[in-house]
Design a protein around this motif. Sequence first.
Motif, PDB file in Angstrom:
ATOM      1  N   GLU A   1       5.141  -0.298  -9.423  1.00 12.11           N
ATOM      2  CA  GLU A   1       5.020  -1.654  -9.449  1.00 12.11           C
ATOM      3  C   GLU A   1       3.862  -2.197  -9.962  1.00 12.11           C
ATOM      4  O   GLU A   1       2.884  -1.642 -10.353  1.00 12.11           O
ATOM      5  CB  GLU A   1       4.721  -2.125  -7.680  1.00 12.11           C
ATOM      6  CG  GLU A   1       5.691  -1.496  -6.764  1.00 12.11           C
ATOM      7  CD  GLU A   1       7.033  -2.081  -6.666  1.00 12.11           C
ATOM      8  OE1 GLU A   1       7.158  -3.300  -7.159  1.00 12.11           O
ATOM      9  OE2 GLU A   1       7.919  -1.567  -5.923  1.00 12.11           O
TER      10      GLU A   1
ATOM     11  N   ASN B   1       5.275  -4.524  -1.978  1.00 11.92           N
ATOM     12  CA  ASN B   1       6.658  -4.144  -2.345  1.00 11.92           C
ATOM     13  C   ASN B   1       6.614  -2.734  -1.962  1.00 11.92           C
ATOM     14  O   ASN B   1       7.884  -2.511  -1.608  1.00 11.92           O
ATOM     15  CB  ASN B   1       6.840  -4.262  -3.727  1.00 11.92           C
ATOM     16  CG  ASN B   1       6.961  -5.713  -4.290  1.00 11.92           C
ATOM     17  OD1 ASN B   1       7.513  -6.525  -3.590  1.00 11.92           O
ATOM     18  ND2 ASN B   1       6.456  -5.770  -5.424  1.00 11.92           N
TER      19      ASN B   1
ATOM     20  N   ARG C   1       7.813  -2.717   1.953  1.00 13.48           N
ATOM     21  CA  ARG C   1       9.185  -3.017   2.219  1.00 13.48           C
ATOM     22  C   ARG C   1      10.141  -1.680   1.989  1.00 13.48           C
ATOM     23  O   ARG C   1      11.093  -1.920   2.519  1.00 13.48           O
ATOM     24  CB  ARG C   1       9.482  -4.283   1.068  1.00 13.48           C
ATOM     25  CG  ARG C   1       9.043  -5.728   1.830  1.00 13.48           C
ATOM     26  CD  ARG C   1       9.654  -6.878   1.281  1.00 13.48           C
ATOM     27  NE  ARG C   1       9.005  -7.082  -0.257  1.00 13.48           N
ATOM     28  CZ  ARG C   1       8.138  -7.608  -0.283  1.00 13.48           C
ATOM     29  NH1 ARG C   1       7.399  -8.484   0.788  1.00 13.48           N
ATOM     30  NH2 ARG C   1       7.305  -7.933  -1.546  1.00 13.48           N
ATOM     31  N   LYS C   2       9.960  -1.308   0.756  1.00 16.27           N
ATOM     32  CA  LYS C   2      10.736   0.045   0.480  1.00 16.27           C
ATOM     33  C   LYS C   2      10.579   1.060   1.364  1.00 16.27           C
ATOM     34  O   LYS C   2      11.685   1.549   1.902  1.00 16.27           O
ATOM     35  CB  LYS C   2      10.358   0.525  -0.861  1.00 16.27           C
ATOM     36  CG  LYS C   2      11.116   1.616  -1.286  1.00 16.27           C
ATOM     37  CD  LYS C   2      10.761   2.335  -2.752  1.00 16.27           C
ATOM     38  CE  LYS C   2      11.305   1.164  -3.874  1.00 16.27           C
ATOM     39  NZ  LYS C   2      10.866   2.051  -5.301  1.00 16.27           N
TER      40      LYS C   2
END
Length: 412
Positions: free
Chosen positions: A336, A343, A346-347
């Motif tokens: 990222e 992020n 979330r993954k």
Amino acid sequence: MVNQKNILLGVTGGIAAYKACALTSKLTQKGANVKVVMTENATKFVSPLTFQALSRHAVYTDTFDEKDPAKIAHIDIADWADIAILAPATANAIGKLANGIADDMLSTILLATQADVYIAPAMNVHMYAHPAVIQNMKQLDGWGYHFIEPGAGYLACGYVGKGRLEEPATIIETIESHQLSKKAEGNVDDKERFLQGKHVLISAGPTREKVDPVRFFTNRSSGKMGFALAEAAAQAGAEVTLIAGPTSQVVSHPQINRIDILTAEEMYQAMHANFASNDIVIKAAAVADYRPKIIYDQKMKKQDGEWQVAMERTKDILHSLGERKEGQFLVGFAAESEEPIENGLRKLAYKNLDAIVINNIAAEGAGFEGDTNVVTYINKHQNTESIPLASKKEIATQLLTLIANDLKDEVV
């Protein structure tokens, strides 16, 4: 680990032969007994007298120059050596060794010796990436030869890239580290073999998505992080399956089964084919998210105006593995550049992972192609461990330790 060792140093015909002088000196200073064997072309770059002065031993250049009638020189030296080092190793020398060609003093010794052989390549960046050279290195790697990767930088030929002989101090450090681990292998405690009995599946490197016979889309992944994880897992006692995209990286541990793929679809098929039989699955590969919708059979010719390539999504490998896992400890990587933690979390949730390794590629010393990294490890309980700047090899060991601890907690 080199003190009082008998070390054969093979020097081949490349400009990097001058570094072999420093390597000879440093080995001698560490207490090693060094004998140098040079190819005829190597003598064009450095005089044998230089190595004789540094090693305090006669230098060998000719198979038929039998100095002692009671011995066959190349067999005698092959038996004498505890460790053999080929530095610099030209593409020609690697090719001869991989194909069993013995047409000079050095090549006959290397075929006859039972010593550990360490190969330090040095050549033009395009030569190092040539399929023939890569195939030869893979062949030798599979036979148990140990490679010391070249560095990247300005080369004598004027190119900038990978192919520069590694520094003598690093070569010695790598050899000593391997010899130390080999010595301890028969007497390793449980803490060091913390993955003993485990089966680990790892993906590494980039993928290539074809446009036409000469063009493809890819990314900057070198595979170094994934390969470091594979080596560290094998060293910790695991049986490792490594699914590797197109990369020049090589593996040296006999407990690593390497499967080479090219495209995202091939990576998908290989990961799913091996998924069920593994306990730990780590997806470190940088797989293409998109591929060309149309693949042209003939090379697209240059024409006036713009050329637009329609793209379609590839399969989400990690998400699909998360959907079908049955007890596997599944780990993803998230490269990222913006809001890396958010992020990554979330993954972690969306893909049903047990842990995620977040790599902020904007951080200094992190990201693709380099030898260092900076990562954050978060498990599904959102326990977080930040690993500061370190070599990818060191980070690999730390990550596997965290994974093993989490796996142990789940079993309990």
